[in-house]
Design an enzyme around this catalytic site. Structure first.
Site, mmCIF file in Angstrom:
data_model
loop_
_atom_site.group_PDB
_atom_site.id
_atom_site.type_symbol
_atom_site.label_atom_id
_atom_site.label_comp_id
_atom_site.label_asym_id
_atom_site.label_seq_id
_atom_site.Cartn_x
_atom_site.Cartn_y
_atom_site.Cartn_z
ATOM 1 N N SER A 97 0.366 -1.009 -0.187
ATOM 2 C CA SER A 97 0.101 -0.324 -0.293
ATOM 3 C C SER A 97 0.912 1.366 -0.132
ATOM 4 C CB SER A 97 -0.698 0.212 0.779
ATOM 5 O OG SER A 97 -1.349 1.492 0.804
ATOM 6 N N THR A 141 -3.663 4.053 1.660
ATOM 7 C CA THR A 141 -4.799 4.029 2.028
ATOM 8 C C THR A 141 -5.539 4.769 2.088
ATOM 9 O OG1 THR A 141 -3.240 2.115 3.688
ATOM 10 C CG2 THR A 141 -5.097 3.819 4.852
ATOM 11 N N ASN A 175 10.160 7.926 4.619
ATOM 12 C CA ASN A 175 8.985 8.668 3.990
ATOM 13 C C ASN A 175 8.582 9.299 5.348
ATOM 14 O OD1 ASN A 175 5.604 8.326 3.875
ATOM 15 N ND2 ASN A 175 7.252 6.541 3.884
ATOM 16 N N CYS A 181 -1.278 3.169 11.077
ATOM 17 C CA CYS A 181 -1.441 4.496 11.451
ATOM 18 C C CYS A 181 -1.930 5.169 12.165
ATOM 19 C CB CYS A 181 -1.620 4.755 9.685
ATOM 20 S SG CYS A 181 -3.426 4.935 10.005
ATOM 21 N N THR A 211 5.843 0.369 7.764
ATOM 22 C CA THR A 211 7.373 1.165 7.709
ATOM 23 C C THR A 211 7.467 1.333 9.296
ATOM 24 O OG1 THR A 211 5.865 3.464 8.239
ATOM 25 C CG2 THR A 211 6.716 2.280 6.007
ATOM 26 N N GLY A 257 11.269 -5.197 2.740
ATOM 27 C CA GLY A 257 13.169 -4.694 2.091
ATOM 28 C C GLY A 257 12.580 -6.145 1.266
ATOM 29 N N GLY A 269 7.323 -3.435 -1.754
ATOM 30 C CA GLY A 269 7.278 -1.735 -1.930
ATOM 31 C C GLY A 269 7.890 -0.855 -2.192
ATOM 32 N N SER A 270 8.798 -0.024 -1.629
ATOM 33 C CA SER A 270 9.361 1.018 -2.279
ATOM 34 C C SER A 270 10.293 0.817 -3.329
ATOM 35 C CB SER A 270 10.233 1.768 -1.083
ATOM 36 O OG SER A 270 10.884 0.813 0.218
HETATM 37 C C1 LIG Z 1 5.713 6.582 0.104
HETATM 38 C C2 LIG Z 1 5.128 5.616 1.010
HETATM 39 C C3 LIG Z 1 4.349 5.734 1.356
HETATM 40 C C4 LIG Z 1 3.727 4.302 1.916
HETATM 41 N N1 LIG Z 1 1.743 4.968 2.346
HETATM 42 C C5 LIG Z 1 1.332 3.354 2.904
HETATM 43 C C6 LIG Z 1 -0.173 3.390 2.861
HETATM 44 O O1 LIG Z 1 -0.647 3.956 3.040
HETATM 45 N N2 LIG Z 1 -1.142 2.498 3.753
HETATM 46 C C7 LIG Z 1 0.085 1.650 4.187
HETATM 47 O O2 LIG Z 1 -0.737 0.922 4.589
HETATM 48 N N3 LIG Z 1 1.245 1.342 3.661
HETATM 49 C C8 LIG Z 1 2.132 2.604 2.859
HETATM 50 N N4 LIG Z 1 3.309 2.251 2.936
HETATM 51 C C9 LIG Z 1 3.789 1.210 3.933
HETATM 52 C C10 LIG Z 1 4.010 0.095 2.834
HETATM 53 O O3 LIG Z 1 3.075 -0.441 2.082
HETATM 54 C C11 LIG Z 1 5.506 -0.337 3.427
HETATM 55 O O4 LIG Z 1 4.943 -1.619 5.047
HETATM 56 C C12 LIG Z 1 6.802 -0.867 3.688
HETATM 57 O O5 LIG Z 1 7.085 0.270 3.130
HETATM 58 C C13 LIG Z 1 7.259 -1.777 4.073
HETATM 59 O O6 LIG Z 1 7.691 -2.214 2.711
HETATM 60 P P1 LIG Z 1 8.973 -1.766 1.369
HETATM 61 O O7 LIG Z 1 10.163 -2.177 2.346
HETATM 62 O O8 LIG Z 1 9.090 -3.021 0.413
HETATM 63 O O9 LIG Z 1 9.057 -0.794 0.901
HETATM 64 C C14 LIG Z 1 3.859 3.484 2.096
HETATM 65 C C15 LIG Z 1 5.292 3.599 1.847
HETATM 66 C C16 LIG Z 1 5.927 4.247 1.260
HETATM 67 C C17 LIG Z 1 7.775 4.112 1.143
#
Ligand SMILES: Cc1cc2nc3c(=O)[nH]c(=O)nc-3n(C[C@H](O)[C@H](O)[C@H](O)COP(=O)(O)O)c2cc1C
Ligand SMILES: Cc1cc2nc3c(=O)[nH]c(=O)nc-3n(C[C@H](O)[C@H](O)[C@H](O)COP(=O)(O)OP(=O)(O)OC[C@H]3O[C@@H](n4cnc5c(N)ncnc54)[C@H](O)[C@@H]3O)c2cc1C
Ligand code: FES
Lengths: 293, 254
Positions: free
Chosen positions: A18, A42, A65, A123, A184, A235, A256-257
């Site tokens: 997300s 979200t 972020n 959140c 995060t 990750g 994710g990112s």
């Molecule tokens: C820019 C950004 C916006 C995000 N927005 C949301 C969100 O709206 N809702 C949510 O549940 N997680 C959000 N996340 C968290 C990601 O869904 C994910 O849980 C987190 O980035 C870890 O995964 P990754 O290491 O693969 O990025 C966001 C992450 C980033 C980097």
């Protein structure tokens, strides 16, 4: 590679995470869809402008972020180009703070035929600043949400600090169909030139490579406590993390990112899983799911 | 609308064109067809960095499909990118953003560039030639050694200003711009301070001015919501809704 949760078939075990995927990115996946499901940004009941100042900063091994859940509010939600996605499930992500808000999310899901929901419990509460570490405090709300979305597949997304036996038991008992870990991690950074925090809100959410081993432990913990399906997140940059998550017991894995810097990563990951399965004579991911306990 | 792609491109030319400034020419493995003012997100394969970085399309060759970027060295990723060698591949996403509103442009055009903000204008000029009746370029830099040297396009009037005064006017390019009233269209790209000064000094010109903005970017496409700005018509994202905005839409410090 097919994975089934609560009667929903996911063509691949890969989901988007997300807030890291929007309709603009669909251009990259016109000819090939590596995801079994797409988790949308979200949405909250009311629109939110999000935070101000610097909102994104790269750090060693990841990304900070401070977006602050900027979204248009569920009543303004538009499915856009996602309506044309045929071979991946669309999963609505919701942050619901009050029982009165549930109906609006239900309406949106119905309107677009969305069959799965990820409830973002990680959140900060609208009234307070911190995430709710003990979900017993919102037991009634959780029960109400699951009863309104009785037919749908509902995942609860937690942050690292919320991965506790009591919380997992409560979610399983309430009928949640899966737990997504992790969101995060709270973190911060300092600008040494300005002698000040980089972000206006001081703290920001850390994502990226640095999260992997924390999230892996969360998956292991949850599988030790409960039979509830786990959706691993944090990750992922290659098929190796995905296979590790599955060996730890995850049903699905979110990317994710990583996708920001490398939209091609999901293809490499899908190919990597296939090659790994072939080399190791694995025909179904169930053969390795939860193999490491 | 151009379709954005993730693609790879081979470096076929690289030269230092000013202090800490390199011009890099690439042969992409696919047709990208950018419009002037669009940008690309770039990173070397197996980069040490998590994110790509945004760079304007400096020039595009319709015949070969080659493109150029102009890179000013900052620190991390720009050092890595500029150490690419001939024949090596680089990863890109693009073309991204909207580009300058050049459709139907005629009459007198002014370009205001500050520092590396000069980058998008080589391709903009190519597109304007033969359509604009005159093109005046106002180009400001810290000092002479940073001025992109080959900046002597034919058929273009160039006005140079440097902070140090070792080339052209000593001070801001805006001092040379005078009233600016004779121009039908004005295009800006440069540091926030230059744009702010322009907005304060020339409120009446905002209706015919467009500015390319910069912001931190993670995705470059509209997914991360990291490049938010506040405009008179609400929240916008520099990568997706811009990077070029009508100056009349902008709020100082937005
Ligand atoms: C820019 C950004 C916006 C995000 N927005 C949301 C969100 O709206 N809702 C949510 O549940 N997680 C959000 N996340 C968290 C990601 O869904 C994910 O849980 C987190 O980035 C870890 O995964 P990754 O290491 O693969 O990025 C966001 C992450 C980033 C980097
Ligand atoms: C639409 C757009 C077009 C651009 N076009 C050009 C161009 O043609 N030529 C050029 O030399 N530069 C251009 N830039 C600026 C360029 O992206 C930054 O200089 C580059 O990202 C710095 O990377 P770095 O890792 O070397 O810097 P760092 O050492 O990480 O940081 C130095 C500074 O660079 C900026 N920066 C860092 N990361 C980002 C990011 N992800 N997004 C935006 N800014 C960042 C910040 O101001 C930071 O303080 C453009 C920026 C944008 C937004
Ligand atoms: S850089 Fe991600 S939304 Fe603009």
């Amino acid at each position: 590679m097919r994975t089934r949760i609560n009667g929903l078939n996911f063509r691949t075990p890969l989901l988007t995470a997300s807030g890291t995927f929007s309709e603009e990115q669909l251009d990259f996946y016109r000819n090939r869809m590596p995801f079994g499901g797409i988790v949308l940004k979200t949405h909250t009941f009311l629109p939110r402008d999000g935070n101000d100042g610097i909102l994104i900063k790269e750090v060693k091994g990841g990304l900070l972020n401070s977006i602050g859940l900027a979204n248009c509010g569920i009543k303004q939600f538009k499915i856009g180009k996602f309506s044309r996605v045929a071979n991946a499930h669309i999963i609505l992500s919701a942050a619901i703070f009050d029982e009165k808000e549930i109906g609006a999310f239900r309406k949106t899901a119905e309107k677009y035929g969305i069959k799965a929901l990820e409830l973002n419990l990680s959140c900060p509460n609208i009234k307070g600043k911190d995430v709710i570490e003990d979900l017993r405090g919102i037991k009634g709300l959780l029960e109400e949400i699951k009863s309104v979305f009785r037919e749908e597949t509902v995942f609860a997304k937690l942050s690292y600090a919320q991965v506790k036996k009591g919380n997992i038991d409560l979610l399983a008992k309430t009928g949640f169909n899966g737990v997504t870990v992790i969101n995060t991690v709270p973190a911060c950074d300092i600008d040494i030139g300005k002698k000040a925090f980089v972000f206006e809100k001081k703290f920001a959410g850390l994502s990226g490579d640095l999260l992997f081993n924390m999230a892996l432990k969360s998956v292991i913990d949850i599988k030790r406590w409960s039979g509830i399906p786990v959706i691993a997140c944090g990750g992922v940059s290659s098929h190796i993390e995905v296979i590790k998550y599955i060996m730890a017991g995850a049903h699905l894995v979110q990317i994710g990112s990583r996708i920001f810097g490398d939209p091609g990563a999901p293809f490499k990951i899908e190919d990597g899983i296939k090659a790994y399965m072939k080399e190791n004579g694995i025909r179904d991911l169930r053969e390795i799911r939860g193999i490491v306990k | 609308m151009t379709v954005k792609k993730a693609f790879s491109a081979r470096l076929i030319e690289k030269k230092v064109v000013a202090e800490e400034t390199l011009l890099m020419k690439f042969a992409p493995d696919t047709e990208i067809a950018p419009v002037p003012g669009q940008f690309l997100m770039a990173s070397v394969p197996e980069s040490r960095f998590f994110l790509k970085r945004p760079f304007s399309v400096h020039f595009y060759y319709e015949d070969t499909g080659y493109f150029k970027i102009l890179v000013r060295l900052r620190d991390n990723a720009t050092r890595e990118l500029t150490s690419l060698r001939y024949g090596e591949a680089c990863d890109f996403i693009g073309p991204l953003g909207n580009g300058f509103p050049l459709k139907g442009i005629e009459g007198k055009v002014a370009i205001l560039a500050g520092g590396i903000g000069i980058a998008p204008f080589a391709y903009v000029l190519k597109s304007l030639k033969g359509r604009a009746t005159s093109i005046d370029v106002y180009y400001g830099e810290r000092e002479r050694r940073f001025l992109v040297e080959y900046w002597r396009w034919s058929g273009v009037n160039t006005f140079i200003a440097t902070d140090l005064g070792d080339e052209g006017h000593k001070g801001s390019v805006l001092d040379l711009f005078k009233t600016g009233r004779e121009y039908d269209s004005i295009f800006l790209c440069g540091p926030g301070k230059m744009l702010e000064a322009f907005m304060k000094r020339y409120p009446k010109l905002s209706g015919r001015s467009s500015a390319s903005l910069e912001n931190y970017m993670a995705c470059g496409v509209g997914a991360c919501k990291g490049c938010k700005i506040k405009t008179k018509s609400g929240i916008k994202y520099v990568c997706r809704d811009g990077p070029v905005f009508p100056v009349s839409e902008l709020i100082v410090n937005g």
